[in-house]
Design an enzyme around this catalytic site. Structure first.
Site, short mmCIF file in Angstrom:
data_model
loop_
_atom_site.label_atom_id
_atom_site.label_comp_id
_atom_site.label_asym_id
_atom_site.label_seq_id
_atom_site.Cartn_x
_atom_site.Cartn_y
_atom_site.Cartn_z
N HIS A 166 -7.19 0.64 -6.78
CA HIS A 166 -7.35 0.28 -5.51
C HIS A 166 -8.06 -0.98 -6.01
O HIS A 166 -9.19 -1.23 -6.06
CB HIS A 166 -8.19 0.76 -4.75
CG HIS A 166 -8.38 0.37 -3.20
ND1 HIS A 166 -7.48 -0.79 -2.65
CD2 HIS A 166 -8.93 0.83 -2.03
CE1 HIS A 166 -7.79 -1.12 -1.47
NE2 HIS A 166 -8.68 -0.30 -1.14
N ARG B 272 -14.44 -8.17 1.38
CA ARG B 272 -12.73 -8.17 1.35
C ARG B 272 -12.20 -9.36 1.63
O ARG B 272 -11.35 -9.89 0.85
CB ARG B 272 -12.44 -6.98 2.15
CG ARG B 272 -12.70 -5.51 1.62
CD ARG B 272 -12.02 -5.12 0.35
NE ARG B 272 -10.71 -5.14 0.53
CZ ARG B 272 -9.97 -4.11 0.66
NH1 ARG B 272 -10.44 -3.05 1.22
NH2 ARG B 272 -8.64 -4.33 0.45
N CYS C 79 -16.16 2.04 0.03
CA CYS C 79 -15.36 1.29 -0.04
C CYS C 79 -14.89 1.44 1.65
O CYS C 79 -14.36 0.61 2.20
CB CYS C 79 -14.10 1.37 -0.86
SG CYS C 79 -13.26 3.10 -0.58
N GLN D 163 -10.07 -3.60 -3.94
CA GLN D 163 -11.29 -3.17 -3.42
C GLN D 163 -12.33 -3.55 -4.31
O GLN D 163 -13.26 -3.79 -3.94
CB GLN D 163 -11.17 -1.58 -2.92
CG GLN D 163 -12.60 -0.97 -2.65
CD GLN D 163 -13.22 -1.65 -0.98
OE1 GLN D 163 -12.49 -1.57 -0.23
NE2 GLN D 163 -14.16 -1.99 -1.22
N ASP E 146 -16.89 7.52 -2.60
CA ASP E 146 -15.64 7.29 -1.84
C ASP E 146 -15.27 8.66 -1.00
O ASP E 146 -16.12 9.83 -1.25
CB ASP E 146 -14.67 6.94 -2.61
CG ASP E 146 -13.27 6.57 -1.99
OD1 ASP E 146 -13.41 6.49 -0.59
OD2 ASP E 146 -12.07 6.67 -2.55
N ARG F 227 0.80 -1.21 0.07
CA ARG F 227 -0.18 0.07 -0.06
C ARG F 227 0.93 1.16 0.01
O ARG F 227 1.60 1.37 0.94
CB ARG F 227 -0.77 0.07 1.30
CG ARG F 227 -1.58 1.26 1.65
CD ARG F 227 -2.87 1.43 2.40
NE ARG F 227 -3.98 0.87 1.73
CZ ARG F 227 -5.31 0.87 2.20
NH1 ARG F 227 -5.35 1.57 3.21
NH2 ARG F 227 -6.14 0.25 1.57
N1 CP Z 1 -11.36 0.43 1.73
C1 CP Z 1 -10.22 0.11 2.20
O1 CP Z 1 -9.06 -0.10 1.53
O2 CP Z 1 -10.01 0.29 3.63
P1 CP Z 1 -8.75 0.55 4.60
O3 CP Z 1 -8.16 1.54 4.03
O4 CP Z 1 -9.05 0.57 5.76
O5 CP Z 1 -7.84 -0.62 4.16
N1 NVA Z 2 -9.56 6.78 -1.93
C1 NVA Z 2 -9.34 6.48 -0.48
C2 NVA Z 2 -9.60 5.11 -0.49
C3 NVA Z 2 -9.39 4.65 0.93
C4 NVA Z 2 -9.55 2.95 1.14
C5 NVA Z 2 -7.65 6.72 -0.37
O1 NVA Z 2 -6.64 6.73 -1.15
O2 NVA Z 2 -7.68 7.43 0.90
#
Ligand code: CP
Ligand code: NVA
Length: 311
Positions: free
Chosen positions: A132, A290, A262, A135, A222, A105
């Site tokens: 992502h 998930r 999400c 997700q 989102d 990540r």
């Molecule tokens: N939706 C999602 O990826 O959540 P987190 O940021 O908690 O992993």
């Molecule tokens: N678009 C958001 C998604 C979080 C799961 C971010 O990148 O923070």
């Protein structure tokens, strides 16, 4: 050859549909011998390198890896030499000699590509500034469970043209469902993806949320301020006014439309409390899914070719 999981567009329709259908099997078989008998990750360790916060991605991967018979090791970038400037290509080669896969990540999608390029083990995108995909696989599985045929759906996206939006466009390009997006001016998704999607008659993008949800079976949103965008909080709150998913907007969609987010969600900003808590919201099913989708993705990557159901 190793198989990374970085962009949905790298996969075929058959491959994505296999992962979606397998997610369903993992969900149904969680408390039976179905899952345990497979031991897909027996003797394997997967590293989770996280530069950003996470609840769902981290925990669902850790549990999925454990339930597939493997071990996970969580590595916050703060504690790695990477955080002190060790090149990603060195980290990639060293970790490749210890572990059997990496979930990453990160902020920069280019770094993710570099990690994959220099690793001899599979690399999974656990969220980057560009996409992502893990997700969206869970979201697609949630829609498959709820509606059946995904290809026939009219899906809408309301809000930021961010990493989630990009992965939704990639899913549209591979699976062919209709996608209508509404983003404020200046907050559109990737140009490169838009260019491809705009060739399709069933893809639209507008600045008007009501137009995007007309005839929609699914309303997706989102956060307005993604991780890394915190310094733009005020300007973003102004730009996204009018892009809240609330009851009024829901009324303009199909009667049986469902709402996806999400998570994490900011009630009163991108989504209203009475929508996220309504019967039309699949948000918490989506979050549960998930776990099942991670297992199907890991199975897709690690299952030996030719292995039978117990292989
Ligand atoms: N939706 C999602 O990826 O959540 P987190 O940021 O908690 O992993
Ligand atoms: N678009 C958001 C998604 C979080 C799961 C971010 O990148 O923070």
């Amino acid at each position: 050859m190793k198989r990374d999981f970085i962009n949905l567009i790298d996969f075929t329709e058959t491959e994505l549909m296999t992962i979606i259908k397998e997610s369903s099997k993992w969900k149904k078989g969680r408390y039976s011998s179905y899952g345990i008998s497979k031991n897909i990750l027996e003797g394997k360790t997967i590293a989770l390198i996280f530069e950003k916060a996470s609840t769902r991605t981290r925990v669902s991967f850790e549990v999925a890896i454990n339930e597939l018979g493997g071990n996970s090791t969580f590595l916050s970038v703060r504690d790695l030499q990477m955080g002190r400037g060790e090149p990603i290509k060195d980290t990639a080669r060293v970790l490749s000699s210890y572990v059997h896969g990496i979930v990453y990540r990160c902020f920069s999608h280019d770094m993710l590509n570099d990690l994959a390029r220099y690793s001899s083990i599979p690399v999974i995108n656990g969220l980057s500034d560009y996409g992502h995909p893990v997700q969206v696989m869970s979201d697609l599985f949630t829609l498959y469970e709820h509606f059946g045929d995904i290809k026939k759906l009219n899906i809408s996206w309301i809000g930021d043209g961010n990493n989630m939006a990009n992965s939704w466009i990639e899913a549209h390009l591979v699976l062919g469902f209709s996608l209508s997006m509404a983003c404020p001016e200046g907050y559109e998704p990737s140009d490169k993806l838009l260019k491809k999607a705009l060739k399709n008659r069933n893809f639209r993008i507008t600045n008007n949320p009501e137009e995007a949800v007309k005839g929609a079976d699914v309303i997706n949103t989102d956060v307005w301020i993604s991780m890394g965008d915190e310094n733009q909080e005020e300007e973003r709150k102004k730009a996204f006014k009018g892009f809240q998913v609330n009851k009024n907007l829901l009324k303009k969609a199909n009667k049986n439309a469902v709402v996806l987010h999400c998570l994490p969600a900011y009630r009163g900003l991108e989504i209203a409390e009475d929508v996220i808590e309504s019967e039309q919201s699949l948000v918490f099913v989506q979050a549960e899914n998930r776990l099942h989708a991670q297992k199907a993705i890991l199975e897709f990557i690690y299952k030996k070719k030719g292995a039978n159901k117990n292989g």
